[in-house]
Design a protein around this motif. Structure first.
Motif, PDB file in Angstrom:
ATOM      1  N   SER A   3       0.826  -1.212   0.000  1.00  0.00           N
ATOM      2  CA  SER A   3       0.000   0.000   0.000  1.00  0.00           C
ATOM      3  C   SER A   3       0.857   1.258   0.000  1.00  0.00           C
ATOM      4  CB  SER A   3      -0.921   0.010   1.231  1.00  0.00           C
ATOM      5  OG  SER A   3      -0.158  -0.132   2.412  1.00  0.00           O
ATOM      6  N   ALA A   4       0.326   2.293  -0.648  1.00  0.00           N
ATOM      7  CA  ALA A   4       0.960   3.611  -0.659  1.00  0.00           C
ATOM      8  C   ALA A   4      -0.056   4.640  -0.206  1.00  0.00           C
ATOM      9  CB  ALA A   4       1.480   3.947  -2.056  1.00  0.00           C
ATOM     10  N   GLY A   5       0.421   5.653   0.480  1.00  0.00           N
ATOM     11  CA  GLY A   5      -0.462   6.703   0.958  1.00  0.00           C
ATOM     12  C   GLY A   5      -0.174   8.035   0.297  1.00  0.00           C
ATOM     13  N   VAL A   6      -1.213   8.842   0.136  1.00  0.00           N
ATOM     14  CA  VAL A   6      -1.076  10.227  -0.328  1.00  0.00           C
ATOM     15  C   VAL A   6      -1.870  11.111   0.619  1.00  0.00           C
ATOM     16  CG1 VAL A   6      -0.633   9.676  -2.744  1.00  0.00           C
ATOM     17  CG2 VAL A   6      -2.996   9.920  -1.964  1.00  0.00           C
ATOM     18  N   ILE A   7      -1.402  12.325   0.806  1.00  0.00           N
ATOM     19  CA  ILE A   7      -2.045  13.279   1.712  1.00  0.00           C
ATOM     20  C   ILE A   7      -2.532  14.429   0.852  1.00  0.00           C
ATOM     21  CG2 ILE A   7      -1.721  14.780   3.717  1.00  0.00           C
ATOM     22  CD1 ILE A   7       0.662  12.851   4.470  1.00  0.00           C
ATOM     23  N   VAL A   8      -3.846  14.666   0.836  1.00  0.00           N
ATOM     24  CA  VAL A   8      -4.420  15.502  -0.221  1.00  0.00           C
ATOM     25  C   VAL A   8      -5.562  16.380   0.294  1.00  0.00           C
ATOM     26  CG1 VAL A   8      -3.845  13.780  -1.971  1.00  0.00           C
ATOM     27  CG2 VAL A   8      -6.078  13.696  -0.873  1.00  0.00           C
ATOM     28  N   GLU A   9      -5.923  17.345  -0.569  1.00  0.00           N
ATOM     29  CA  GLU A   9      -7.137  18.135  -0.357  1.00  0.00           C
ATOM     30  C   GLU A   9      -8.090  18.003  -1.537  1.00  0.00           C
ATOM     31  OE1 GLU A   9      -5.811  21.653   2.684  1.00  0.00           O
ATOM     32  OE2 GLU A   9      -5.533  22.076   0.550  1.00  0.00           O
ATOM     33  N   TYR A  10      -7.536  17.831  -2.735  1.00  0.00           N
ATOM     34  CA  TYR A  10      -8.327  17.675  -3.955  1.00  0.00           C
ATOM     35  C   TYR A  10      -9.390  18.762  -4.057  1.00  0.00           C
ATOM     36  CZ  TYR A  10      -6.159  13.060  -4.563  1.00  0.00           C
ATOM     37  OH  TYR A  10      -5.253  12.022  -4.741  1.00  0.00           O
ATOM     38  N   ASN A  11      -8.911  19.998  -4.123  1.00  0.00           N
ATOM     39  CA  ASN A  11      -9.810  21.151  -4.065  1.00  0.00           C
ATOM     40  C   ASN A  11      -9.723  22.029  -5.318  1.00  0.00           C
ATOM     41  OD1 ASN A  11     -11.717  22.823  -2.682  1.00  0.00           O
ATOM     42  ND2 ASN A  11     -10.082  24.249  -2.211  1.00  0.00           N
ATOM     43  N   ALA A  30       2.525  -0.113  -5.703  1.00  0.00           N
ATOM     44  CA  ALA A  30       1.539  -0.468  -4.679  1.00  0.00           C
ATOM     45  C   ALA A  30       0.299  -1.107  -5.302  1.00  0.00           C
ATOM     46  CB  ALA A  30       1.139   0.773  -3.893  1.00  0.00           C
ATOM     47  N   ASP A  31      -0.300  -2.025  -4.555  1.00  0.00           N
ATOM     48  CA  ASP A  31      -1.562  -2.633  -4.967  1.00  0.00           C
ATOM     49  C   ASP A  31      -2.745  -1.736  -4.610  1.00  0.00           C
ATOM     50  OD1 ASP A  31      -0.394  -5.244  -5.740  1.00  0.00           O
ATOM     51  OD2 ASP A  31       0.060  -5.372  -3.601  1.00  0.00           O
ATOM     52  N   VAL A  32      -2.556  -0.916  -3.572  1.00  0.00           N
ATOM     53  CA  VAL A  32      -3.635  -0.084  -3.049  1.00  0.00           C
ATOM     54  C   VAL A  32      -3.090   1.307  -2.734  1.00  0.00           C
ATOM     55  CG1 VAL A  32      -5.236   0.235  -1.112  1.00  0.00           C
ATOM     56  CG2 VAL A  32      -4.861  -2.048  -2.040  1.00  0.00           C
ATOM     57  N   VAL A  33      -3.853   2.347  -3.094  1.00  0.00           N
ATOM     58  CA  VAL A  33      -3.500   3.718  -2.732  1.00  0.00           C
ATOM     59  C   VAL A  33      -4.535   4.251  -1.744  1.00  0.00           C
ATOM     60  CG1 VAL A  33      -3.164   6.086  -3.524  1.00  0.00           C
ATOM     61  CG2 VAL A  33      -2.335   4.179  -4.914  1.00  0.00           C
ATOM     62  N   VAL A  34      -4.046   4.705  -0.600  1.00  0.00           N
ATOM     63  CA  VAL A  34      -4.895   5.267   0.452  1.00  0.00           C
ATOM     64  C   VAL A  34      -4.690   6.783   0.479  1.00  0.00           C
ATOM     65  CG1 VAL A  34      -5.439   5.287   2.918  1.00  0.00           C
ATOM     66  CG2 VAL A  34      -4.676   3.158   1.821  1.00  0.00           C
ATOM     67  N   ALA A  35      -5.773   7.527   0.345  1.00  0.00           N
ATOM     68  CA  ALA A  35      -5.701   8.987   0.396  1.00  0.00           C
ATOM     69  C   ALA A  35      -6.269   9.485   1.721  1.00  0.00           C
ATOM     70  CB  ALA A  35      -6.475   9.606  -0.762  1.00  0.00           C
ATOM     71  N   VAL A  36      -5.454  10.235   2.460  1.00  0.00           N
ATOM     72  CA  VAL A  36      -5.951  10.972   3.624  1.00  0.00           C
ATOM     73  C   VAL A  36      -6.325  12.362   3.111  1.00  0.00           C
ATOM     74  CG1 VAL A  36      -5.440  11.895   5.910  1.00  0.00           C
ATOM     75  CG2 VAL A  36      -4.501   9.697   5.223  1.00  0.00           C
ATOM     76  N   MET A  37      -7.603  12.677   3.130  1.00  0.00           N
ATOM     77  CA  MET A  37      -8.109  13.899   2.510  1.00  0.00           C
ATOM     78  C   MET A  37      -8.775  14.808   3.538  1.00  0.00           C
ATOM     79  SD  MET A  37     -10.836  14.248  -0.639  1.00  0.00           S
ATOM     80  CE  MET A  37     -12.289  14.099   0.439  1.00  0.00           C
ATOM     81  N   SER A  38      -8.465  16.094   3.464  1.00  0.00           N
ATOM     82  CA  SER A  38      -9.102  17.081   4.338  1.00  0.00           C
ATOM     83  C   SER A  38     -10.604  17.100   4.100  1.00  0.00           C
ATOM     84  CB  SER A  38      -8.524  18.477   4.077  1.00  0.00           C
ATOM     85  OG  SER A  38      -7.136  18.499   4.327  1.00  0.00           O
ATOM     86  N   GLY A  39     -11.353  17.469   5.152  1.00  0.00           N
ATOM     87  CA  GLY A  39     -12.801  17.496   5.067  1.00  0.00           C
ATOM     88  C   GLY A  39     -13.332  18.805   4.494  1.00  0.00           C
ATOM     89  N   TYR A  40     -14.115  19.513   5.301  1.00  0.00           N
ATOM     90  CA  TYR A  40     -14.824  20.691   4.781  1.00  0.00           C
ATOM     91  C   TYR A  40     -14.011  21.975   4.804  1.00  0.00           C
ATOM     92  CZ  TYR A  40     -18.950  17.776   4.695  1.00  0.00           C
ATOM     93  OH  TYR A  40     -19.837  16.777   4.405  1.00  0.00           O
TER      94      TYR A  40
END
Length: 413
Positions: A3-11, A30-40
């Motif tokens: 797994s690989a992680g990315v830290i994002v806002e996607y705004n 990576a087989d899986v990408v996990v995105a930690v994304m900001s909320g509102y």
């Protein structure tokens, strides 16, 4: 499953983000990408252009496998706390590597910078205090202090925005003794703060938002710079909600809050320091727009971003003591699942029993203090929506299940 992680806002999610995602998969295998994304509400103190649910759909449609939320307690913070919160979630999710974009593009230089900063910490802190006393903002003071130390050329230029975030990701991994391996790729095509389109296909999120909110701006203006899924999400969101979100829509709410709140209460809110509440009150009284208010408010010492975050905490009535408690150990107390592909679902089924933090699919009225901040942020975010949409919005934090995406049919279940 690697797994690989990315830290994002996607705004919003744009072609530069797509490139980052594709490079992350290629470099990490990576087989899986996990995105930690900001909320509102986001790291620069802005309301997100559209909801976290719509941005989750953008991410899943573009190749992310799991989207989890970076809690408000971390998403609206300076780089150090922002990074620590995100890394703590990726570590809890058993992610192997985290890949971030930077102006440097060289992970060795980040590691060298971390080592150099640890060796020069005492001198660095003294210099930061010196430059802060001269009236500089903290980011400026830190940049000046770093340059004054004459650290070798092998290190990273910490005056660049993505380098700064990248440095704090690497530092958070070290501080938390996390097992995650950091990787970086070079940002391409557009700088973080670019306000205008500079290339035929890659644009900053800032320039995309500026185009959308210009007097004559339309969705057609951004077609070359975003994937089809983003364009569709923006179109659908605007059609259903009647608008996209920016600070101007929240200005009347902010003005009401400021002018009807006791000064002592304002002073108790997070990031309101050194008598800033007095300047905020005097600056907002005559202002007729958010932009005018901010132009009156900003100083050499207080950056636009720093002040925006303070205004966000006024809107959400986030108190210093609460924020201090929930971020005391620089780690999230839970993982909020926003969406997953079938591939992501398989990953969660394999590892969910090993997760050291609770994996939440919904929030409840019994939520802890950190979760309550998310609920308040969601409520505040929805206050600019028209009725009856606004009243329905109040239920979203409690009722919306994680979004599920089927890669084969390219549709949401």
């Amino acid at each position: 499953m690697k797994s690989a992680g990315v830290i994002v806002e996607y705004n919003p999610f744009h072609n530069g983000h797509l490139y980052h995602l594709q490079q992350t998969k290629e470099v990490t295998r990576a087989d899986v990408v996990v995105a930690v994304m900001s909320g509102y509400f986001l790291q620069r103190g802005e309301p997100a252009l559209l909801s976290k649910w719509a941005r989750t759909k953008m991410a899943l449609s573009s190749g992310v496998d799991i989207v989890v939320e970076l809690p408000y307690a971390f998403s609206t913070q300076k780089a150090e706390l922002f990074a620590n919160g995100a890394i703590s979630i990726l570590e809890a999710m058993n992610v192997d590597e985290v890949c971030f974009g930077s102006e440097s593009g060289n992970i060795s230089s980040f590691l060298a910078t971390l080592s150099a900063m640890e060796e020069n910490k005492a001198a660095f802190d003294v210099l930061v205090q010196k430059y802060s006393r001269e009236g500089n903002s903290y980011p400026k003071a830190a940049s000046l202090a770093y340059r004054a130390l004459n650290i070798p050329d092998a290190t990273v230029d910490l005056s660049r925005p993505n380098n700064i975030l990248g440095y704090h990701y690497v530092k958070a991994i070290a501080d938390q003794k996390a097992r995650i391996k950091p990787i970086t790729i070079t940002r391409t095509g557009a700088n973080y703060h670019d306000e205008h389109f500079q290339s035929p296909s890659i644009a900053s999120a800032t320039s995309i938002r500026k185009a959308l909110f210009s007097n004559e701006g339309t969705l057609q203006d951004i077609l070359n710079y975003v994937p089809e899924a983003t364009y569709t999400s923006l179109f659908d969101y605007k059609k259903v909600m009647g608008q996209l979100h920016d600070w101007e829509q929240y200005f009347s709410l902010l003005k009401y809050k400021v002018l009807t709140t006791d000064l002592n209460v304002l002073a108790s809110l997070y990031e309101i320091e050194e008598g800033l509440e007095h300047r905020i009150v005097s600056s907002i009284k005559e202002a007729t727009s958010y932009h005018e208010f901010m132009e009156n408010l900003k100083t050499k010492r207080y950056t636009w971003t720093r002040l925006q975050r303070a205004c966000t905490h006024i809107l959400t009535h986030t108190k210093k003591d609460v924020m201090k408690r929930v971020t005391a150990d620089h780690k999230s107390s839970y993982i909020r699942l926003l969406g997953m592909s079938q591939n992501g679902r398989a990953y969660l089924q394999k590892y969910k029993k090993e997760l050291p933090l609770p994996l939440l699919t919904k929030l409840t009225s019994q939520s802890n203090e950190m979760q309550q901040l998310d609920i308040r942020a969601a409520t505040t975010y929805g206050m600019v929506l028209p009725e009856p949409i606004r009243s329905e919005w109040m239920k979203t934090e409690y009722s919306t299940p994680p979004i599920q995406y089927d890669e084969e049919s390219k549709s949401f279940l």
